[in-house]
Design an enzyme around this catalytic site. Structure first.
Site, PDB file in Angstrom:
ATOM      1  N   ASP A   1       0.858  -1.201   0.000  1.00  0.00           N
ATOM      2  CA  ASP A   1       0.000   0.000   0.000  1.00  0.00           C
ATOM      3  C   ASP A   1       0.894   1.251   0.000  1.00  0.00           C
ATOM      4  OD1 ASP A   1      -3.111  -0.832   1.251  1.00  0.00           O
ATOM      5  OD2 ASP A   1      -1.485  -2.248   1.474  1.00  0.00           O
TER       6      ASP A   1
ATOM      7  N   GLU B   1      -5.072   7.548   0.270  1.00  0.00           N
ATOM      8  CA  GLU B   1      -5.481   6.893   1.523  1.00  0.00           C
ATOM      9  C   GLU B   1      -4.391   6.887   2.600  1.00  0.00           C
ATOM     10  OE1 GLU B   1      -6.830   2.854   1.106  1.00  0.00           O
ATOM     11  OE2 GLU B   1      -7.136   2.650   3.266  1.00  0.00           O
TER      12      GLU B   1
ATOM     13  N   ASP C   1      -6.352   5.407  -4.459  1.00  0.00           N
ATOM     14  CA  ASP C   1      -6.333   4.305  -3.498  1.00  0.00           C
ATOM     15  C   ASP C   1      -5.203   3.392  -3.955  1.00  0.00           C
ATOM     16  OD1 ASP C   1      -6.734   2.268  -1.731  1.00  0.00           O
ATOM     17  OD2 ASP C   1      -8.927   2.366  -1.852  1.00  0.00           O
TER      18      ASP C   1
ATOM     19  N   ILE D   1      -3.890   0.605  -2.803  1.00  0.00           N
ATOM     20  CA  ILE D   1      -4.450  -0.757  -2.925  1.00  0.00           C
ATOM     21  C   ILE D   1      -5.877  -0.670  -2.425  1.00  0.00           C
ATOM     22  CG2 ILE D   1      -4.455  -3.142  -2.096  1.00  0.00           C
ATOM     23  CD1 ILE D   1      -1.523  -3.194  -2.042  1.00  0.00           C
ATOM     24  N   ASP D   2      -6.805  -0.872  -3.303  1.00  0.00           N
ATOM     25  CA  ASP D   2      -8.197  -0.926  -2.899  1.00  0.00           C
ATOM     26  C   ASP D   2      -8.535  -2.406  -2.742  1.00  0.00           C
ATOM     27  OD1 ASP D   2     -10.833   0.143  -2.432  1.00  0.00           O
ATOM     28  OD2 ASP D   2     -11.370  -0.817  -4.313  1.00  0.00           O
TER      29      ASP D   2
ATOM     30  N   THR E   1      -7.486  -4.169   0.359  1.00  0.00           N
ATOM     31  CA  THR E   1      -6.279  -4.737   0.987  1.00  0.00           C
ATOM     32  C   THR E   1      -6.565  -6.136   1.551  1.00  0.00           C
ATOM     33  OG1 THR E   1      -5.619  -2.491   1.510  1.00  0.00           O
ATOM     34  CG2 THR E   1      -4.418  -4.225   2.642  1.00  0.00           C
TER      35      THR E   1
ATOM     36  N   HIS F   1     -18.087  -5.192   4.964  1.00  0.00           N
ATOM     37  CA  HIS F   1     -18.042  -3.987   4.117  1.00  0.00           C
ATOM     38  C   HIS F   1     -19.388  -3.633   3.498  1.00  0.00           C
ATOM     39  CE1 HIS F   1     -13.421  -4.341   3.293  1.00  0.00           C
ATOM     40  NE2 HIS F   1     -13.727  -4.238   4.566  1.00  0.00           N
TER      41      HIS F   1
ATOM     42  N   SER G   1     -12.808  -5.194  -3.904  1.00  0.00           N
ATOM     43  CA  SER G   1     -12.226  -3.989  -4.514  1.00  0.00           C
ATOM     44  C   SER G   1     -13.018  -3.409  -5.678  1.00  0.00           C
ATOM     45  CB  SER G   1     -10.787  -4.250  -4.960  1.00  0.00           C
ATOM     46  OG  SER G   1     -10.749  -4.857  -6.237  1.00  0.00           O
TER      47      SER G   1
ATOM     48  N   ARG H   1     -23.665  -1.663  -3.039  1.00  0.00           N
ATOM     49  CA  ARG H   1     -22.748  -1.477  -1.910  1.00  0.00           C
ATOM     50  C   ARG H   1     -23.442  -0.720  -0.796  1.00  0.00           C
ATOM     51  NH1 ARG H   1     -17.246  -1.392  -0.639  1.00  0.00           N
ATOM     52  NH2 ARG H   1     -16.638   0.318   0.696  1.00  0.00           N
TER      53      ARG H   1
ATOM     54  N   ASP I   1     -12.237   5.488  -2.977  1.00  0.00           N
ATOM     55  CA  ASP I   1     -12.838   4.156  -3.142  1.00  0.00           C
ATOM     56  C   ASP I   1     -13.813   4.080  -4.305  1.00  0.00           C
ATOM     57  OD1 ASP I   1     -11.542   2.682  -1.176  1.00  0.00           O
ATOM     58  OD2 ASP I   1     -12.808   3.559   0.384  1.00  0.00           O
TER      59      ASP I   1
HETATM   60  N1  LIG Z   1     -15.681  -1.394   7.524  1.00  0.00           N
HETATM   61  C1  LIG Z   1     -15.689  -1.137   6.222  1.00  0.00           C
HETATM   62  N2  LIG Z   1     -16.856  -0.991   5.569  1.00  0.00           N
HETATM   63  C2  LIG Z   1     -16.868  -0.743   4.259  1.00  0.00           C
HETATM   64  N3  LIG Z   1     -15.738  -0.632   3.508  1.00  0.00           N
HETATM   65  C3  LIG Z   1     -14.560  -0.743   4.106  1.00  0.00           C
HETATM   66  C4  LIG Z   1     -14.480  -1.017   5.489  1.00  0.00           C
HETATM   67  N4  LIG Z   1     -13.169  -1.096   5.808  1.00  0.00           N
HETATM   68  C5  LIG Z   1     -12.470  -0.869   4.683  1.00  0.00           C
HETATM   69  N5  LIG Z   1     -13.306  -0.655   3.662  1.00  0.00           N
HETATM   70  C6  LIG Z   1     -12.962  -0.337   2.284  1.00  0.00           C
HETATM   71  O1  LIG Z   1     -13.854  -0.997   1.409  1.00  0.00           O
HETATM   72  C7  LIG Z   1     -13.195  -1.189   0.173  1.00  0.00           C
HETATM   73  C8  LIG Z   1     -13.187  -2.592  -0.255  1.00  0.00           C
HETATM   74  O2  LIG Z   1     -14.473  -2.874  -0.479  1.00  0.00           O
HETATM   75  P1  LIG Z   1     -14.877  -4.230  -1.043  1.00  0.00           P
HETATM   76  O3  LIG Z   1     -15.530  -4.858   0.101  1.00  0.00           O
HETATM   77  O4  LIG Z   1     -15.747  -3.809  -2.143  1.00  0.00           O
HETATM   78  O5  LIG Z   1     -13.650  -4.948  -1.476  1.00  0.00           O
HETATM   79  C9  LIG Z   1     -11.842  -0.761   0.368  1.00  0.00           C
HETATM   80  O6  LIG Z   1     -11.769   0.556  -0.073  1.00  0.00           O
HETATM   81  C10 LIG Z   1     -11.637  -0.852   1.802  1.00  0.00           C
HETATM   82  O7  LIG Z   1     -10.571  -0.102   2.115  1.00  0.00           O
HETATM   83  P2  LIG Z   1      -9.078  -0.487   1.587  1.00  0.00           P
HETATM   84  O8  LIG Z   1      -8.790   0.412   0.423  1.00  0.00           O
HETATM   85  O9  LIG Z   1      -8.291  -0.154   2.773  1.00  0.00           O
HETATM   86  O10 LIG Z   1      -9.029  -1.948   1.229  1.00  0.00           O
HETATM   87 MG   LIG Z   2     -10.239   1.337  -0.759  1.00  0.00          MG
HETATM   88 MG   LIG Z   3      -6.657   1.095   0.130  1.00  0.00          MG
HETATM   89 MG   LIG Z   4      -7.129   0.642   3.627  1.00  0.00          MG
END
Ligand SMILES: Nc1ncnc2c1ncn2[C@@H]1O[C@H](COP(=O)(O)O)[C@@H](O)[C@H]1OP(=O)(O)O
Ligand SMILES: [Mg+2]
Ligand SMILES: [Mg+2]
Ligand SMILES: [Mg+2]
Length: 392
Positions: A89, A114, A177, A179-180, A182, A276, A300, A317, A329
Protein backbone atom coordinates in the site's frame (compact mmCIF):
# COMPACT_ATOMS: atom_id res chain seq x y z
CA UNK A 1 -19.15 -4.27 -28.10
CA UNK A 2 -15.45 -3.58 -28.10
CA UNK A 3 -13.56 -1.25 -30.41
CA UNK A 4 -9.91 -0.41 -30.78
CA UNK A 5 -8.37 2.71 -29.22
CA UNK A 6 -5.44 3.60 -31.40
CA UNK A 7 -4.09 6.90 -30.16
CA UNK A 8 -2.92 7.47 -33.77
CA UNK A 9 -5.77 9.76 -34.55
CA UNK A 10 -3.95 12.07 -36.92
CA UNK A 11 -3.29 9.21 -39.35
CA UNK A 12 -5.51 8.17 -42.26
CA UNK A 13 -7.86 5.27 -41.40
CA UNK A 14 -6.14 2.82 -43.77
CA UNK A 15 -2.77 3.52 -42.18
CA UNK A 16 -4.23 3.18 -38.71
CA UNK A 17 -5.72 -0.18 -39.57
CA UNK A 18 -2.45 -1.37 -41.05
CA UNK A 19 -0.58 -0.36 -37.91
CA UNK A 20 -3.18 -1.69 -35.53
CA UNK A 21 -4.31 -5.10 -36.57
CA UNK A 22 -0.94 -6.82 -36.08
CA UNK A 23 -1.16 -5.71 -32.43
CA UNK A 24 -4.10 -8.00 -31.74
CA UNK A 25 -1.93 -11.05 -31.76
CA UNK A 26 1.00 -9.46 -29.89
CA UNK A 27 1.99 -11.58 -26.89
CA UNK A 28 -0.77 -13.99 -27.91
CA UNK A 29 -3.49 -11.59 -26.75
CA UNK A 30 -6.43 -12.10 -29.05
CA UNK A 31 -9.81 -10.49 -28.72
CA UNK A 32 -12.69 -12.76 -27.71
CA UNK A 33 -14.55 -13.76 -30.88
CA UNK A 34 -17.86 -12.34 -29.65
CA UNK A 35 -16.46 -8.79 -29.70
CA UNK A 36 -16.77 -6.73 -32.86
CA UNK A 37 -13.96 -4.34 -33.65
CA UNK A 38 -13.91 -0.80 -34.97
CA UNK A 39 -11.30 1.91 -34.93
CA UNK A 40 -12.10 4.90 -32.77
CA UNK A 41 -10.47 8.10 -31.74
CA UNK A 42 -10.07 8.91 -28.06
CA UNK A 43 -8.18 12.21 -28.09
CA UNK A 44 -9.20 14.43 -25.20
CA UNK A 45 -7.71 17.38 -23.40
CA UNK A 46 -6.49 15.03 -20.69
CA UNK A 47 -4.33 12.79 -22.90
CA UNK A 48 -1.08 13.65 -21.14
CA UNK A 49 -2.58 13.12 -17.69
CA UNK A 50 -4.17 9.85 -18.79
CA UNK A 51 -0.87 8.53 -20.16
CA UNK A 52 0.86 9.47 -16.89
CA UNK A 53 -1.91 7.84 -14.81
CA UNK A 54 -1.71 4.60 -16.82
CA UNK A 55 2.04 4.47 -16.37
CA UNK A 56 1.82 5.23 -12.64
CA UNK A 57 -0.88 2.62 -11.98
CA UNK A 58 0.87 -0.04 -14.07
CA UNK A 59 4.16 0.43 -12.23
CA UNK A 60 2.36 0.40 -8.87
CA UNK A 61 0.66 -2.85 -9.92
CA UNK A 62 4.08 -4.34 -10.67
CA UNK A 63 5.22 -3.49 -7.13
CA UNK A 64 2.04 -4.92 -5.59
CA UNK A 65 2.24 -8.19 -7.52
CA UNK A 66 5.83 -8.69 -6.41
CA UNK A 67 4.81 -8.24 -2.77
CA UNK A 68 1.65 -10.37 -3.06
CA UNK A 69 3.61 -13.29 -4.52
CA UNK A 70 5.99 -13.42 -1.54
CA UNK A 71 4.11 -11.79 1.30
CA UNK A 72 5.69 -12.15 4.74
CA UNK A 73 4.17 -11.42 8.13
CA UNK A 74 6.27 -8.28 8.73
CA UNK A 75 4.86 -6.77 5.49
CA UNK A 76 1.46 -6.31 7.16
CA UNK A 77 0.41 -3.83 9.88
CA UNK A 78 -2.85 -2.74 11.41
CA UNK A 79 -4.04 0.89 11.26
CA UNK A 80 -5.81 2.76 14.07
CA UNK A 81 -9.22 1.76 12.60
CA UNK A 82 -8.07 -1.93 12.71
CA UNK A 83 -7.94 -2.14 8.90
CA UNK A 84 -4.80 -3.74 7.42
CA UNK A 85 -2.06 -1.88 5.56
CA UNK A 86 0.98 -3.43 3.89
CA UNK A 87 4.34 -2.36 2.50
CA UNK A 88 2.66 -2.62 -0.92
CA UNK A 89 0.00 0.00 0.00
CA UNK A 90 2.77 2.44 0.98
CA UNK A 91 5.03 1.49 -1.92
CA UNK A 92 2.22 1.80 -4.44
CA UNK A 93 1.29 5.27 -3.13
CA UNK A 94 4.94 6.43 -3.33
CA UNK A 95 5.36 5.09 -6.89
CA UNK A 96 2.17 6.75 -8.15
CA UNK A 97 3.05 10.06 -6.49
CA UNK A 98 6.62 10.06 -7.87
CA UNK A 99 5.61 9.06 -11.41
CA UNK A 100 2.83 11.68 -11.61
CA UNK A 101 5.14 14.44 -10.35
CA UNK A 102 7.83 13.42 -12.86
CA UNK A 103 5.49 13.07 -15.83
CA UNK A 104 3.41 16.23 -15.22
CA UNK A 105 5.95 18.61 -13.68
CA UNK A 106 4.45 21.86 -14.91
CA UNK A 107 1.17 21.79 -12.97
CA UNK A 108 0.75 22.30 -9.18
CA UNK A 109 0.57 18.82 -7.63
CA UNK A 110 -2.32 17.87 -5.36
CA UNK A 111 -2.99 14.27 -4.35
CA UNK A 112 -5.84 12.95 -2.18
CA UNK A 113 -4.72 9.47 -1.14
CA UNK A 114 -5.48 6.89 1.52
CA UNK A 115 -2.13 6.35 3.25
CA UNK A 116 0.27 8.58 5.19
CA UNK A 117 3.72 7.94 6.62
CA UNK A 118 3.07 8.56 10.35
CA UNK A 119 3.24 4.89 11.40
CA UNK A 120 6.26 4.02 9.28
CA UNK A 121 8.24 7.02 10.59
CA UNK A 122 8.26 5.45 14.09
CA UNK A 123 11.61 4.04 15.35
CA UNK A 124 10.15 0.53 15.45
CA UNK A 125 9.37 0.67 11.72
CA UNK A 126 12.99 1.05 10.52
CA UNK A 127 13.03 -2.25 8.61
CA UNK A 128 9.64 -1.56 7.07
CA UNK A 129 10.88 1.85 5.85
CA UNK A 130 13.93 0.22 4.31
CA UNK A 131 11.82 -2.46 2.64
CA UNK A 132 9.41 0.11 1.16
CA UNK A 133 12.27 2.31 -0.11
CA UNK A 134 13.89 -0.67 -1.83
CA UNK A 135 10.61 -1.78 -3.38
CA UNK A 136 9.97 1.72 -4.75
CA UNK A 137 13.52 2.09 -6.13
CA UNK A 138 13.49 -1.38 -7.71
CA UNK A 139 10.11 -0.74 -9.30
CA UNK A 140 11.07 2.62 -10.78
CA UNK A 141 14.39 1.19 -11.98
CA UNK A 142 12.51 -1.61 -13.77
CA UNK A 143 10.98 0.99 -16.09
CA UNK A 144 13.20 1.94 -19.03
CA UNK A 145 12.22 5.60 -18.86
CA UNK A 146 13.22 5.95 -15.17
CA UNK A 147 16.52 4.05 -15.36
CA UNK A 148 18.18 5.73 -12.36
CA UNK A 149 16.72 5.57 -8.88
CA UNK A 150 18.67 7.09 -6.01
CA UNK A 151 15.82 7.99 -3.71
CA UNK A 152 16.38 8.35 0.02
CA UNK A 153 13.95 7.04 2.63
CA UNK A 154 12.86 10.64 3.20
CA UNK A 155 12.11 11.07 -0.53
CA UNK A 156 9.82 8.03 -0.37
CA UNK A 157 8.11 9.12 2.86
CA UNK A 158 7.51 12.62 1.45
CA UNK A 159 6.09 11.13 -1.73
CA UNK A 160 3.62 9.16 0.41
CA UNK A 161 2.73 12.28 2.39
CA UNK A 162 2.03 14.30 -0.72
CA UNK A 163 -1.30 12.42 -0.62
CA UNK A 164 -2.62 14.54 2.28
CA UNK A 165 -4.50 17.03 0.10
CA UNK A 166 -8.12 17.77 1.02
CA UNK A 167 -9.30 17.86 -2.61
CA UNK A 168 -12.40 19.99 -3.18
CA UNK A 169 -14.24 21.79 -5.92
CA UNK A 170 -11.45 24.08 -7.15
CA UNK A 171 -8.51 23.16 -9.40
CA UNK A 172 -7.08 19.74 -10.17
CA UNK A 173 -6.58 16.93 -7.64
CA UNK A 174 -5.36 13.40 -8.20
CA UNK A 175 -7.31 10.84 -6.17
CA UNK A 176 -5.60 7.56 -5.26
CA UNK A 177 -6.33 4.30 -3.50
CA UNK A 178 -2.90 2.64 -3.70
CA UNK A 179 -4.45 -0.76 -2.93
CA UNK A 180 -8.20 -0.93 -2.90
CA UNK A 181 -9.29 -4.18 -1.28
CA UNK A 182 -6.28 -4.74 0.99
CA UNK A 183 -8.11 -7.71 2.55
CA UNK A 184 -8.42 -9.29 -0.90
CA UNK A 185 -4.75 -8.55 -1.53
CA UNK A 186 -3.83 -10.38 1.68
CA UNK A 187 -5.96 -13.41 0.74
CA UNK A 188 -4.30 -13.57 -2.69
CA UNK A 189 -7.58 -12.50 -4.31
CA UNK A 190 -8.76 -9.37 -6.15
CA UNK A 191 -7.50 -5.86 -5.49
CA UNK A 192 -7.07 -2.70 -7.54
CA UNK A 193 -4.85 0.34 -7.84
CA UNK A 194 -7.41 3.11 -8.36
CA UNK A 195 -6.34 6.52 -9.65
CA UNK A 196 -8.54 9.38 -10.83
CA UNK A 197 -8.21 13.07 -11.64
CA UNK A 198 -10.67 15.69 -10.38
CA UNK A 199 -10.92 18.95 -12.32
CA UNK A 200 -13.12 21.64 -10.76
CA UNK A 201 -14.85 18.98 -8.65
CA UNK A 202 -15.60 16.61 -11.53
CA UNK A 203 -13.90 13.26 -12.19
CA UNK A 204 -12.33 13.70 -15.63
CA UNK A 205 -10.25 10.55 -15.90
CA UNK A 206 -9.82 7.27 -14.09
CA UNK A 207 -7.52 4.28 -14.24
CA UNK A 208 -8.10 0.93 -12.52
CA UNK A 209 -5.26 -1.57 -12.49
CA UNK A 210 -6.61 -4.99 -11.50
CA UNK A 211 -3.60 -7.35 -11.45
CA UNK A 212 -5.56 -10.52 -10.61
CA UNK A 213 -8.65 -9.95 -12.75
CA UNK A 214 -8.95 -12.36 -15.72
CA UNK A 215 -8.83 -10.74 -19.16
CA UNK A 216 -11.88 -12.77 -20.14
CA UNK A 217 -15.33 -12.29 -18.64
CA UNK A 218 -15.88 -13.48 -15.06
CA UNK A 219 -19.62 -13.67 -15.59
CA UNK A 220 -21.14 -16.49 -13.53
CA UNK A 221 -17.87 -17.16 -11.66
CA UNK A 222 -17.00 -16.75 -8.01
CA UNK A 223 -13.82 -15.14 -6.73
CA UNK A 224 -12.40 -18.53 -5.78
CA UNK A 225 -12.80 -20.12 -9.22
CA UNK A 226 -11.46 -17.53 -11.63
CA UNK A 227 -9.40 -18.92 -14.50
CA UNK A 228 -7.29 -17.78 -17.40
CA UNK A 229 -4.77 -15.06 -18.05
CA UNK A 230 -5.00 -12.17 -15.55
CA UNK A 231 -4.01 -8.51 -15.29
CA UNK A 232 -6.39 -5.81 -16.57
CA UNK A 233 -5.92 -2.07 -16.93
CA UNK A 234 -9.19 -0.15 -17.34
CA UNK A 235 -9.10 3.54 -18.20
CA UNK A 236 -11.53 6.29 -19.12
CA UNK A 237 -11.41 10.01 -19.84
CA UNK A 238 -14.50 12.16 -19.85
CA UNK A 239 -16.34 11.98 -23.17
CA UNK A 240 -13.95 9.39 -24.63
CA UNK A 241 -15.36 6.03 -23.47
CA UNK A 242 -13.78 3.26 -21.43
CA UNK A 243 -10.98 0.98 -22.59
CA UNK A 244 -9.33 -2.13 -21.26
CA UNK A 245 -5.91 -3.53 -22.01
CA UNK A 246 -3.76 -6.14 -20.37
CA UNK A 247 -1.32 -4.88 -17.76
CA UNK A 248 1.57 -6.27 -19.77
CA UNK A 249 0.76 -3.93 -22.61
CA UNK A 250 -1.50 -5.46 -25.27
CA UNK A 251 -3.65 -3.22 -27.49
CA UNK A 252 -6.66 -1.56 -25.90
CA UNK A 253 -10.27 -2.52 -26.53
CA UNK A 254 -13.29 -0.32 -25.95
CA UNK A 255 -15.74 -1.78 -23.44
CA UNK A 256 -19.41 -1.24 -22.63
CA UNK A 257 -21.69 -2.15 -19.77
CA UNK A 258 -24.24 -4.93 -20.14
CA UNK A 259 -27.25 -4.11 -22.31
CA UNK A 260 -29.58 -6.36 -20.26
CA UNK A 261 -33.01 -4.87 -19.61
CA UNK A 262 -34.62 -7.82 -17.88
CA UNK A 263 -33.76 -7.85 -14.18
CA UNK A 264 -34.26 -11.64 -13.98
CA UNK A 265 -31.22 -12.09 -16.23
CA UNK A 266 -29.08 -9.58 -14.37
CA UNK A 267 -26.33 -10.80 -12.09
CA UNK A 268 -24.94 -8.55 -9.38
CA UNK A 269 -21.58 -7.84 -7.77
CA UNK A 270 -20.98 -7.03 -4.15
CA UNK A 271 -18.20 -7.02 -1.54
CA UNK A 272 -16.60 -10.30 -0.63
CA UNK A 273 -16.31 -9.03 2.95
CA UNK A 274 -19.66 -9.07 4.78
CA UNK A 275 -18.23 -6.38 7.09
CA UNK A 276 -18.04 -3.99 4.12
CA UNK A 277 -21.60 -4.29 2.82
CA UNK A 278 -24.95 -5.55 4.16
CA UNK A 279 -25.44 -8.83 2.32
CA UNK A 280 -28.92 -9.33 3.84
CA UNK A 281 -30.09 -6.03 2.34
CA UNK A 282 -28.59 -6.75 -1.08
CA UNK A 283 -30.27 -10.17 -1.06
CA UNK A 284 -33.62 -8.52 -0.44
CA UNK A 285 -33.05 -6.07 -3.30
CA UNK A 286 -32.04 -8.89 -5.65
CA UNK A 287 -35.12 -10.93 -4.65
CA UNK A 288 -37.41 -8.00 -5.40
CA UNK A 289 -35.81 -7.66 -8.83
CA UNK A 290 -36.25 -11.37 -9.52
CA UNK A 291 -32.50 -11.86 -10.00
CA UNK A 292 -31.87 -15.59 -10.39
CA UNK A 293 -28.08 -15.80 -10.32
CA UNK A 294 -26.26 -15.85 -6.97
CA UNK A 295 -24.27 -12.69 -6.11
CA UNK A 296 -20.72 -12.48 -7.43
CA UNK A 297 -18.68 -11.49 -4.36
CA UNK A 298 -15.30 -10.04 -5.17
CA UNK A 299 -13.00 -7.54 -3.49
CA UNK A 300 -12.23 -3.99 -4.51
CA UNK A 301 -13.05 -1.68 -7.41
CA UNK A 302 -12.29 -4.61 -9.73
CA UNK A 303 -16.11 -4.84 -9.50
CA UNK A 304 -16.43 -1.52 -11.38
CA UNK A 305 -13.98 -2.78 -14.01
CA UNK A 306 -15.84 -6.06 -14.47
CA UNK A 307 -19.16 -4.18 -14.66
CA UNK A 308 -17.78 -1.77 -17.29
CA UNK A 309 -17.20 -4.68 -19.67
CA UNK A 310 -20.58 -6.27 -18.99
CA UNK A 311 -19.50 -9.25 -16.84
CA UNK A 312 -22.47 -8.47 -14.59
CA UNK A 313 -25.20 -5.85 -14.66
CA UNK A 314 -25.48 -4.43 -11.13
CA UNK A 315 -23.12 -3.45 -8.27
CA UNK A 316 -24.68 -2.94 -4.83
CA UNK A 317 -22.75 -1.48 -1.91
CA UNK A 318 -24.40 -0.80 1.44
CA UNK A 319 -21.79 -0.25 4.18
CA UNK A 320 -22.84 -0.84 7.78
CA UNK A 321 -24.08 2.12 9.81
CA UNK A 322 -21.44 4.69 10.69
CA UNK A 323 -19.03 3.93 7.82
CA UNK A 324 -18.12 6.98 5.75
CA UNK A 325 -17.20 6.40 2.12
CA UNK A 326 -13.94 7.95 0.86
CA UNK A 327 -13.59 9.49 -2.60
CA UNK A 328 -10.63 7.24 -3.53
CA UNK A 329 -12.84 4.16 -3.14
CA UNK A 330 -15.12 5.21 -6.01
CA UNK A 331 -13.71 8.03 -8.18
CA UNK A 332 -11.82 5.87 -10.70
CA UNK A 333 -14.45 3.12 -10.71
CA UNK A 334 -17.23 5.62 -11.22
CA UNK A 335 -15.82 7.16 -14.41
CA UNK A 336 -14.77 3.74 -15.73
CA UNK A 337 -18.41 2.60 -15.47
CA UNK A 338 -20.11 5.81 -16.59
CA UNK A 339 -17.91 6.21 -19.68
CA UNK A 340 -18.84 2.62 -20.53
CA UNK A 341 -22.52 3.64 -20.52
CA UNK A 342 -23.39 2.88 -16.89
CA UNK A 343 -24.84 4.96 -14.06
CA UNK A 344 -23.54 5.24 -10.48
CA UNK A 345 -25.62 6.94 -7.81
CA UNK A 346 -26.29 6.86 -4.10
CA UNK A 347 -29.25 4.84 -2.81
CA UNK A 348 -31.61 7.76 -3.46
CA UNK A 349 -30.51 8.15 -7.08
CA UNK A 350 -28.31 11.23 -6.53
CA UNK A 351 -25.11 11.43 -8.56
CA UNK A 352 -21.92 10.86 -6.54
CA UNK A 353 -20.31 14.19 -5.63
CA UNK A 354 -16.51 14.02 -5.45
CA UNK A 355 -16.05 17.76 -4.88
CA UNK A 356 -16.59 17.89 -1.11
CA UNK A 357 -13.22 16.84 0.21
CA UNK A 358 -11.87 13.42 1.17
CA UNK A 359 -15.28 11.91 1.98
CA UNK A 360 -18.41 11.27 -0.04
CA UNK A 361 -21.57 12.72 1.44
CA UNK A 362 -24.08 9.99 0.65
CA UNK A 363 -27.60 8.82 1.22
CA UNK A 364 -27.09 5.25 2.54
CA UNK A 365 -25.29 3.30 -0.20
CA UNK A 366 -23.96 3.16 -3.74
CA UNK A 367 -25.70 1.46 -6.64
CA UNK A 368 -24.39 1.00 -10.16
CA UNK A 369 -26.06 -0.41 -13.24
CA UNK A 370 -26.97 0.40 -16.85
CA UNK A 371 -29.42 3.16 -17.86
CA UNK A 372 -32.29 0.74 -18.56
CA UNK A 373 -32.19 -1.10 -15.23
CA UNK A 374 -31.66 1.95 -13.01
CA UNK A 375 -35.36 2.93 -12.52
CA UNK A 376 -36.30 -0.62 -11.44
CA UNK A 377 -33.22 -0.88 -9.26
CA UNK A 378 -33.97 2.43 -7.52
CA UNK A 379 -37.53 1.27 -6.80
CA UNK A 380 -36.35 -2.05 -5.34
CA UNK A 381 -33.71 -0.26 -3.23
CA UNK A 382 -36.25 2.23 -1.88
CA UNK A 383 -38.74 -0.52 -0.92
CA UNK A 384 -36.04 -2.70 0.66
CA UNK A 385 -34.69 0.18 2.74
CA UNK A 386 -38.20 1.10 3.91
CA UNK A 387 -38.90 -2.54 4.91
CA UNK A 388 -35.61 -2.73 6.75
CA UNK A 389 -36.19 0.46 8.74
CA UNK A 390 -39.78 -0.50 9.63
CA UNK A 391 -38.59 -3.89 10.92
CA UNK A 392 -36.04 -2.29 13.32
N1 LIG B 1 -15.68 -1.39 7.52
C1 LIG B 1 -15.69 -1.14 6.22
N2 LIG B 1 -16.86 -0.99 5.57
C2 LIG B 1 -16.87 -0.74 4.26
N3 LIG B 1 -15.74 -0.63 3.51
C3 LIG B 1 -14.56 -0.74 4.11
C4 LIG B 1 -14.48 -1.02 5.49
N4 LIG B 1 -13.17 -1.10 5.81
C5 LIG B 1 -12.47 -0.87 4.68
N5 LIG B 1 -13.31 -0.65 3.66
C6 LIG B 1 -12.96 -0.34 2.28
O1 LIG B 1 -13.85 -1.00 1.41
C7 LIG B 1 -13.20 -1.19 0.17
C8 LIG B 1 -13.19 -2.59 -0.26
O2 LIG B 1 -14.47 -2.87 -0.48
P1 LIG B 1 -14.88 -4.23 -1.04
O3 LIG B 1 -15.53 -4.86 0.10
O4 LIG B 1 -15.75 -3.81 -2.14
O5 LIG B 1 -13.65 -4.95 -1.48
C9 LIG B 1 -11.84 -0.76 0.37
O6 LIG B 1 -11.77 0.56 -0.07
C10 LIG B 1 -11.64 -0.85 1.80
O7 LIG B 1 -10.57 -0.10 2.11
P2 LIG B 1 -9.08 -0.49 1.59
O8 LIG B 1 -8.79 0.41 0.42
O9 LIG B 1 -8.29 -0.15 2.77
O10 LIG B 1 -9.03 -1.95 1.23
MG1 LIG C 1 -10.24 1.34 -0.76
MG1 LIG D 1 -6.66 1.10 0.13
MG1 LIG E 1 -7.13 0.64 3.63
Amino acid sequence: MISVNCGLCTLKPQIKAHLLFPLFSSKNKTLPSSYSVKIVSSMSSYDKELAAAKKAASLAARLCQKVQKALVRSDVQSKSDESPVTVADYGSQAVVSLVLQKEIPSKPFSLVAEEDSADIRLDAAKETRERITKLVCDTLASDESCSVCNLSQEDVLSAIDSGKSEGGSRGRHWVLDPIDGTKGFLRGDQYAIALALLDEGRVVLGVLACPNLPLKSISGSSQKNLHGEVGCLFYAAVGSGTYMQSLDGSSAVKVQVSAIDNTEEASFFESYEAAHSQHDLTNTIARKLGVKAPPVRIDSQAKYGALSRGDGAIYLRFPHKGYQEKIWDHAAGCIVVTEAGGVATDAAGNPLDFSRGRYLDLDTGIIVTNQKLMPQLLKAVKESLEEKSSSL
